[in-house]
Scaffold this motif. Structure first.
Motif, mmCIF file in Angstrom:
data_model
loop_
_atom_site.group_PDB
_atom_site.id
_atom_site.type_symbol
_atom_site.label_atom_id
_atom_site.label_comp_id
_atom_site.label_asym_id
_atom_site.label_seq_id
_atom_site.Cartn_x
_atom_site.Cartn_y
_atom_site.Cartn_z
ATOM 1 N N TYR A 445 0.696 -1.240 -0.037
ATOM 2 C CA TYR A 445 -0.096 -0.019 -0.161
ATOM 3 C C TYR A 445 0.749 1.026 -0.092
ATOM 4 C CZ TYR A 445 -4.553 2.291 0.578
ATOM 5 O OH TYR A 445 -5.751 3.026 0.261
ATOM 6 N N LEU A 447 4.904 2.174 0.343
ATOM 7 C CA LEU A 447 6.167 1.855 0.623
ATOM 8 C C LEU A 447 7.108 3.054 1.121
ATOM 9 C CD1 LEU A 447 6.201 0.452 -3.161
ATOM 10 C CD2 LEU A 447 5.678 -0.877 -1.143
ATOM 11 N N VAL A 449 9.785 4.349 3.808
ATOM 12 C CA VAL A 449 10.839 3.779 4.256
ATOM 13 C C VAL A 449 10.851 3.624 5.654
ATOM 14 C CG1 VAL A 449 13.448 4.179 4.465
ATOM 15 C CG2 VAL A 449 12.512 5.164 2.493
ATOM 16 N N HIS A 616 -3.097 9.037 5.660
ATOM 17 C CA HIS A 616 -3.851 7.909 5.487
ATOM 18 C C HIS A 616 -4.149 7.170 6.551
ATOM 19 C CE1 HIS A 616 -4.879 4.053 3.380
ATOM 20 N NE2 HIS A 616 -5.446 4.901 2.660
ATOM 21 N N LEU A 654 -13.730 6.155 4.354
ATOM 22 C CA LEU A 654 -13.665 6.196 2.858
ATOM 23 C C LEU A 654 -14.657 6.841 1.878
ATOM 24 C CD1 LEU A 654 -11.658 5.330 0.283
ATOM 25 C CD2 LEU A 654 -13.034 3.016 0.714
ATOM 26 N N LEU A 673 -16.521 6.104 -3.654
ATOM 27 C CA LEU A 673 -15.689 4.869 -3.062
ATOM 28 C C LEU A 673 -16.199 4.086 -2.053
ATOM 29 C CD1 LEU A 673 -11.918 6.521 -3.608
ATOM 30 C CD2 LEU A 673 -13.599 5.523 -5.339
ATOM 31 N N THR A 676 -12.741 -2.300 -0.830
ATOM 32 C CA THR A 676 -12.584 -3.372 -1.225
ATOM 33 C C THR A 676 -12.181 -4.478 -0.136
ATOM 34 O OG1 THR A 676 -10.300 -3.205 -1.786
ATOM 35 C CG2 THR A 676 -11.905 -2.336 -3.537
ATOM 36 N N LEU A 678 -9.571 -5.320 0.456
ATOM 37 C CA LEU A 678 -8.227 -4.984 0.954
ATOM 38 C C LEU A 678 -8.269 -3.733 1.614
ATOM 39 C CD1 LEU A 678 -6.087 -5.496 -2.298
ATOM 40 C CD2 LEU A 678 -6.305 -7.067 -0.360
ATOM 41 N N ASP A 679 -9.550 -2.943 1.738
ATOM 42 C CA ASP A 679 -9.621 -1.684 2.503
ATOM 43 C C ASP A 679 -10.300 -1.948 3.742
ATOM 44 O OD1 ASP A 679 -8.462 -0.134 0.340
ATOM 45 O OD2 ASP A 679 -10.063 -1.014 -0.868
ATOM 46 N N PRO B 100 2.914 -3.982 -8.885
ATOM 47 C CA PRO B 100 1.628 -4.197 -7.884
ATOM 48 C C PRO B 100 0.641 -3.342 -7.669
ATOM 49 C CG PRO B 100 3.802 -5.355 -7.127
ATOM 50 C CD PRO B 100 3.862 -4.236 -7.969
ATOM 51 N N HIS B 101 1.069 -1.908 -7.974
ATOM 52 C CA HIS B 101 0.211 -1.009 -7.771
ATOM 53 C C HIS B 101 -0.519 -0.622 -8.912
ATOM 54 C CE1 HIS B 101 2.334 0.701 -4.019
ATOM 55 N NE2 HIS B 101 3.558 0.149 -4.558
ATOM 56 N N HIS B 104 -6.102 -4.012 -10.115
ATOM 57 C CA HIS B 104 -6.142 -5.177 -9.232
ATOM 58 C C HIS B 104 -5.706 -6.337 -10.209
ATOM 59 C CE1 HIS B 104 -8.965 -2.967 -6.951
ATOM 60 N NE2 HIS B 104 -9.697 -2.692 -8.097
ATOM 61 N N GLN B 185 6.515 5.685 -4.826
ATOM 62 C CA GLN B 185 5.714 6.056 -3.877
ATOM 63 C C GLN B 185 4.430 6.326 -4.326
ATOM 64 O OE1 GLN B 185 6.799 5.809 -0.536
ATOM 65 N NE2 GLN B 185 8.949 5.338 -0.911
ATOM 66 N N GLU B 186 3.435 5.910 -3.679
ATOM 67 C CA GLU B 186 2.075 6.385 -4.153
ATOM 68 C C GLU B 186 1.284 6.502 -3.103
ATOM 69 O OE1 GLU B 186 0.613 3.847 -7.250
ATOM 70 O OE2 GLU B 186 -1.052 3.487 -5.894
ATOM 71 N N LEU B 187 0.175 7.048 -3.261
ATOM 72 C CA LEU B 187 -1.079 7.271 -2.144
ATOM 73 C C LEU B 187 -2.140 7.105 -3.076
ATOM 74 C CD1 LEU B 187 -1.903 7.478 0.979
ATOM 75 C CD2 LEU B 187 -2.814 9.581 0.244
ATOM 76 N N SER B 188 -2.974 6.267 -2.567
ATOM 77 C CA SER B 188 -4.282 5.633 -3.325
ATOM 78 C C SER B 188 -5.450 5.675 -2.209
ATOM 79 C CB SER B 188 -4.140 4.599 -4.320
ATOM 80 O OG SER B 188 -5.664 3.908 -4.437
ATOM 81 N N ARG B 189 -6.501 6.324 -2.790
ATOM 82 C CA ARG B 189 -7.784 6.133 -1.259
ATOM 83 C C ARG B 189 -7.954 4.926 -1.120
ATOM 84 N NH1 ARG B 189 -11.902 9.677 0.011
ATOM 85 N NH2 ARG B 189 -11.282 8.654 2.052
ATOM 86 N N ARG B 190 -8.157 4.081 -2.031
ATOM 87 C CA ARG B 190 -8.351 2.790 -2.055
ATOM 88 C C ARG B 190 -7.683 1.825 -2.815
ATOM 89 N NH1 ARG B 190 -14.437 1.266 -4.580
ATOM 90 N NH2 ARG B 190 -13.319 2.210 -6.587
ATOM 91 N N HIS B 191 -7.467 0.645 -2.629
ATOM 92 C CA HIS B 191 -6.551 -0.539 -3.184
ATOM 93 C C HIS B 191 -6.976 -0.377 -4.696
ATOM 94 C CE1 HIS B 191 -5.152 -1.535 0.822
ATOM 95 N NE2 HIS B 191 -4.082 -2.284 -0.068
ATOM 96 N N ASP B 193 -7.241 1.647 -7.041
ATOM 97 C CA ASP B 193 -7.710 2.618 -7.739
ATOM 98 C C ASP B 193 -6.295 3.288 -8.295
ATOM 99 O OD1 ASP B 193 -10.129 2.142 -7.392
ATOM 100 O OD2 ASP B 193 -10.466 3.710 -5.923
ATOM 101 N N LEU B 277 5.671 12.585 -0.888
ATOM 102 C CA LEU B 277 6.204 11.351 -1.529
ATOM 103 C C LEU B 277 7.322 11.453 -2.204
ATOM 104 C CD1 LEU B 277 2.575 10.088 -3.217
ATOM 105 C CD2 LEU B 277 3.819 9.371 -1.172
ATOM 106 N N ALA B 284 14.698 7.207 -0.331
ATOM 107 C CA ALA B 284 14.949 5.778 -0.401
ATOM 108 C C ALA B 284 15.869 5.506 -1.628
ATOM 109 C CB ALA B 284 13.386 5.093 -0.516
ATOM 110 N N VAL B 294 17.146 -0.952 1.840
ATOM 111 C CA VAL B 294 15.959 -0.069 2.171
ATOM 112 C C VAL B 294 14.817 -1.173 2.205
ATOM 113 C CG1 VAL B 294 14.466 1.532 1.149
ATOM 114 C CG2 VAL B 294 16.775 2.274 0.637
#
Lengths: 749, 294
Positions: A445, A447, A449, A616, A654, A673, A676, A678-679, B100-101, B104, B185-191, B193, B277, B284, B294
């Motif tokens: 979700y 990453l 460090v 988050h 959410l 939203l 899922t 996973l959430d 993986p990001h 689905h 690096q990322e931020l998603s509100r929901r897996h 998306d 980010l 990193a 890392v």
């Protein structure tokens, strides 16, 4: 194996998994035509012109039906403040939920094409889009015909002497709270077929929560006797309160009646999201007082809900909400004012919890704040004030026997790492299982460090929710049991109208019948499909179906067994009406009432991880301790808990239903939203207590809404534990959380 | 909804596909994995007269090492193949971390590497990745073929340097430079998306430990994959201390991006995420370049 207490598979599981089960949208009748609905586009606006000729002349179009075609053009579950169709010159659209007119054509594409040819003009009217705007002096009135203000109704509770209470205070906490609307997002959008049968009856095949009420509302609008209407419920793809009010039922019957042909309608997801009500938004302020030893002495609350443009179930929701604002606590002096307010937003209405989540957001956040202000453990503070057997509500009535909120809090607190020491309840360090520390599925979700930006905390909250209809409503539930055979019972036919909206009620009904009659489950045939073959069983809502249907089936089964022994004739038929103990409405001045039949209790603890830079929040673990009285089907009980938690975590973190001047901005599942798999929390620990409800069938309590109720305040307490910041407004979106965390960091540096 | 009518061709060779592209040009759309195109057609946001389906051309689905130590990925290679490729994990660890990001598993089973690049969705990770690593896109037509640098390939919102008759057939990923480090690096509100903001970072440290070539590319914050040139300039020639990284990240947020507001997040919050980010990604990547775990 005993039928009750066993995790028997759902009788409909195979058909649903293999696609054989038919939902209302799966029905197609010979010679059927299709309907599209024109919804109101502006909110509010007066219709200045309406020209139908181009649409009527469009290929395949059979009819365009407007307000002029509706025999009695008003409806509403509680009060008839909404038109079936508002399409007429001079008609007023008050919300985008309004159905303006109907286009019926040979094909769905033709109906949709003709919809675009409707020539309609609007004159915008001044609107109100928030509770504050609606309550402002000289605010435009949403329903000028309904009085001088936008207040739909108000309740108050006056208990003890509030001034005396505050005079005893060592600590006072005062905060404001808001909650946001929530979309039900059931799997199956609204759909159905209406037709006029050879016997002249109008039948509507549709999904809903109370078929007899749907029937009566259709009959009223069509000006036909209820016996001329048949409502049939096939498999239903979720409801959660969102199918309590009318959506397509009346217009399907109307179109079929007018055209004398089968008519089908199938809403898109966007039509579904704008076309039915939402969980109420609310705003509140609360001032609570306690002594140094953590004894609550006074609670003063003012709360308003956004009813939207029409009443829907707002009056009933408010009745539950006002009581829930005080939580399950003995508070000697309480003063609550609650009102529901018309606006030009999409209406608020029934949704799992029915006002209790908004009420507990206030009560449990006040307890969280109080615990912090007193420097007292949050479990200890609650234990010092929670109801006991024999406690009285602030409305002056004694709680029904079986008050088990303490038992749920004890079980939850112990599981989540609390201990009861001589000095009281105390939180101790909790083990971190390996799968929580690093789950490969969830690890991707964020990453960052070394996880150095993450803060963790645990919070706890408790709650209650009523079971069954409230405040003087004469609730009833019918069941009929036929026993067939000779010397032995060879077959049982059970008639019951309770809707299985996907939660498994029809499996539960079979289990209870099998248990009461001591026959194998496969000998029980359940007829629960339509209003012709069943009597009124009331709504699948208020966590009442197991309680009410169970008692009705129990009564019918006992009666049938007596007849079986006493009479020679076969089959024997026993028709039984269960009526629970009576309740009373709020006194208008004091709120005095015996409001509810029974209650269910639930406590939850949440462990969260907060990314302190992005804001988050991830819920790592959630413990949910529920007293269900008797788990008729333990697997289904756990399913209800996990489902409620997924929905309440979604609401808390959410889901963010947005409107702009009454227009829905989030009318797709890509903009609205929902979680899922996973959430949702990585672990949901369901703790099922079985302390019998003396009124419940085989001891069972209602339980399906309760695990929604305490989640939000438990999560907010956990976020406070992690970050030292309180969030009193829902939802806890990363943006909102990050902003406050950044403000705090700036203040520190 | 269903898509409007269209003609459908399923060539079995690349030559045949290029011939069809030459014939139909502007009115044609290439069907790869269909994870974006079919949805936009069903919503009637796109109405191509002709679909040219590349799914029956096996030679477009390859992952090969290059002589330079990088990798060549065929356009029709499924995301899942890239995700699970041992060669990619070894030669393009940043890509391996990115996969993986992307949506689905169901979508990664069907969606294609070249399709995502050619679609040029400003919220998608792969275009930003390709800019970060200085990848190249192979465009082929009846007229010939050409390699297009990623920096030249993405020219705007859902638009690329492809000519109407050209097809993306492969993508070339350079070898990881010596003393380089990466981070995603990322931020998603929901897996699953699209990210609110994601960043792909690749940088090199020189013999003295100073930043040499810094490539920081964002998605979700502009009309295409955005290369943070102002932030890179702050780092160039500097030893990547916490202060320098913080300054570079702040410049990325203030100068390099112009994010939009929508129902999921405001522009201001996306800018904040760029700062957060970028800081994490640079930290990193520098650690990796210095040989740290890392």
């Amino acid at each position: 194996m005993r039928a009750v207490g066993s995790s028997l598979p759902r009788f409909d599981a195979h058909a649903k998994v293999t696609g054989q089960a038919l939902y209302s949208g799966d029905f197609n009748l010979p010679n059927q035509c299709y309907m599209k609905i024109l919804f109101g586009e502006r909110s509010p606006a007066r219709i200045t012109h309406l020209r139908l000729s181009a649409a009527v002349a469009s290929p395949g179009v059979l009819a365009v039906l407007t307000a002029d075609d509706v025999p009695l053009n008003e409806y509403g579950l509680i009060l008839p403040d909404q038109e079936v169709l508002c399409g007429r010159v001079g008609g007023v659209v008050r919300s985008v939920i309004d159905q303006v007119l109907l286009v019926i054509a040979e094909t769905e594409a033709q109906a949709a094409a003709a919809l675009d040819l409707i020539d309609i003009g609007y004159e915008d009217l001044p609107g109100v889009y928030s509770i504050d705007e609606a309550l402002a002096a000289n605010a435009p009135l949403v329903h000028p015909e309904r009085g001088e203000s936008n207040v739909l109704l108000s309740y108050k509770i006056r208990h003890g002497d509030i001034e005396v209470g505050f005079a005893q205070a060592d600590v006072i906490v005062e905060h404001s709270y808001t909650t946001h609307p929530q979309e039900h997002a059931y799997l199956q959008p609204e759909a159905g077929v209406g037709w006029v049968r050879p016997d002249g009856k109008v039948e509507v095949i549709v999904g809903g929560q109370w078929m007899h009420e749907d029937r009566d509302q259709i009959a009223r609008a069509l000006n036909l006797p209820p016996e001329r209407i048949v409502v049939r419920y096939p498999a239903i793809g979720g409801a959660f309160g969102g199918r309590e009010d009318i959506s397509v039922q009346i217009v399907l019957a109307l179109a079929a009646w007018k055209l004398q042909r089968p008519v089908k309608v199938q809403w898109t997801r966007s039509e579904s999201i704008r076309g039915h009500h939402k969980r109420h938004a609310s705003v509140a302020s609360a001032k609570w007082a306690a002594t140094q030893d953590g004894r609550l002495v006074a609670a003063q609350i003012d709360v308003s809900t956004d009813a939207g443009a029409y009443a829907y179930t707002s009056p009933k929701v408010l009745g539950n909400l006002i009581l829930a604002t005080l939580g399950p606590y003995d508070i000697p002096n309480a003063h609550v004012d609650a009102r529901s307010v018309y606006t030009n937003n999409v209406p608020g209405g029934a949704f799992r919890g029915f006002g209790s989540p908004q009420g507990h957001w206030i009560a449990e956040m006040q307890m969280n704040h109080l615990a912090a202000a007193l420097g007292m453990d949050p479990v200890e503070l609650r234990m010092r004030n929670l109801w006991r057997e024999g406690s009285e509500l602030a409305t002056g009535s004694k709680l029904p026997a079986g008050v088990t909120v303490r038992e749920t809090l004890t079980a939850c607190a112990k599981a989540a790492g609390w201990q009861k020491l001589a000095a009281g309840w105390q939180k101790s360090a909790l083990d971190q299982p390996a799968q929580i520390a690093a789950s490969p599925l969830h690890g991707a979700y964020s990453l960052d460090v070394g996880h150095s930006h993450k803060a963790r905390g645990i919070g706890i909250a408790t709650s209650y929710k009523n079971v069954g209809f409230s405040l003087g409503f004469v609730d009833e539930c019918w069941a009929t049991v036929e026993l067939h055979g000779g010397a032995d019972i060879e077959q049982v036919v059970l008639h019951h109208a309770g809707a299985d909206v996907g939660q498994g009620a029809h499996t539960i009904m079979r289990q209870i019948a099998a248990e009461m009659l001591q026959v194998p489950l496969d000998k029980i045939e359940l007829i629960a499909s339509d209003t012709e073959q069943t009597d009124n069983s009331g709504s699948t809502s208020a966590s009442r179906m197991t309680f009410m249907a169970g008692n009705a089936i129990k009564g019918a089964a006992q009666m049938a067994l007596q007849l079986w022994d006493a009479e020679e004739d076969r089959p024997v038929v026993a028709r039984y009406r269960y009526v629970p103990r009576p309740t009373t409405p709020y006194d208008p001045e004091t709120g005095a009432a015996d409001p509810n039949i029974s209650y269910g209790y639930c406590s939850q603890a949440a462990e969260v991880e907060v990314d302190i830079d992005t804001g988050h929040i991830t819920v790592l673990r959630l413990w949910s301790a529920n007293d269900v009285g008797k788990a008729i089907n333990p697997t289904m009980v756990t399913g209800q808990i996990e489902g409620a938690v997924a929905q309440s975590v979604g609401w808390t973190l959410l889901e963010d239903f947005k409107q702009e001047r009454g227009r829905v901005l989030t009318d797709k599942l890509s903009t609205y939203l929902i979680p899922t798999v996973l959430d949702v929390p990585r672990q949901v620990h369901s703790i099922v207590l079985e302390i019998p409800d003396p009124q419940g069938p085989l001891g069972a309590r209602g339980m399906a809404e309760m695990p929604f109720v305490p989640t939000a305040p438990a999560i907010a307490a956990a976020v406070y534990a992690a970050t030292g910041i309180w969030f009193d407004d829902l939802p806890l979106t990363p943006e909102r959380v990050a902003l406050k965390l950044a403000q705090k960091n700036r203040a520190v540096s | 909804m269903k898509p409007p009518p269209f003609a459908y061709h399923a060539p079995t060779t690349l030559d045949e596909a290029l011939q069809l592209m030459a014939e139909h040009g502007y009115g044609a759309k290439v069907l790869a994995g269909g994870q974006s195109l079919i949805a936009t057609m069903n919503f009637r946001l796109a109405a191509p007269a002709v679909l040219i389906d590349l799914n029956k051309i096996p030679e477009l689905s390859i992952i090969q090492p290059t002589a330079e130590g990088g990798a060549l990925v065929g356009a029709m290679t499924r995301h899942v193949q890239v995700e699970q490729s041992e060669l990619i994990a070894r030669t393009a660890p940043l890509l391996h971390a990115t996969m993986p990001h992307i949506a689905h598993p169901q979508i990664r089973n069907r969606g294609t590497f070249g399709g995502s690049i050619a679609h040029a969705d400003p919220a998608a990770e792969l275009p930003a990745f390709l800019r970060a690593v200085r990848g190249q896109v192979l465009a082929q037509s009846r007229r010939g073929q050409r390699w297009i640098d990623a920096d030249d390939f993405f020219i705007g919102l859902f638009s690329t340097a492809l000519e109407p008759d050209e097809i993306v057939t492969a993508v070339r990923l350079p070898a990881m430079p010596a003393r380089s480090g990466w981070s995603m690096q990322e931020l998603s509100r929901r897996h699953g998306d699209f990210a609110l903001v994601a960043v792909e970072a690749l940088l090199t440290l020189d013999a003295d430990g100073a930043c040499d070539d810094v490539r920081l590319a964002f998605c979700g914050v502009g009309e295409g994959p955005v290369l943070a040139t102002a932030a890179a300039a702050v780092l160039q020639g500097q030893r990547p201390t916490a202060e320098v990284i913080e300054a570079a990240a702040a410049i990325a947020a203030s100068d390099d991006v112009d994010p939009h507001s929508d129902v999921h997040a405001t522009s201001a919050y996306r800018r904040h995420l760029v700062d957060v980010l970028a800081k994490r990604a640079l930290t990193a990547a520098c650690a990796r370049a210095a040989g740290e775990e890392v």
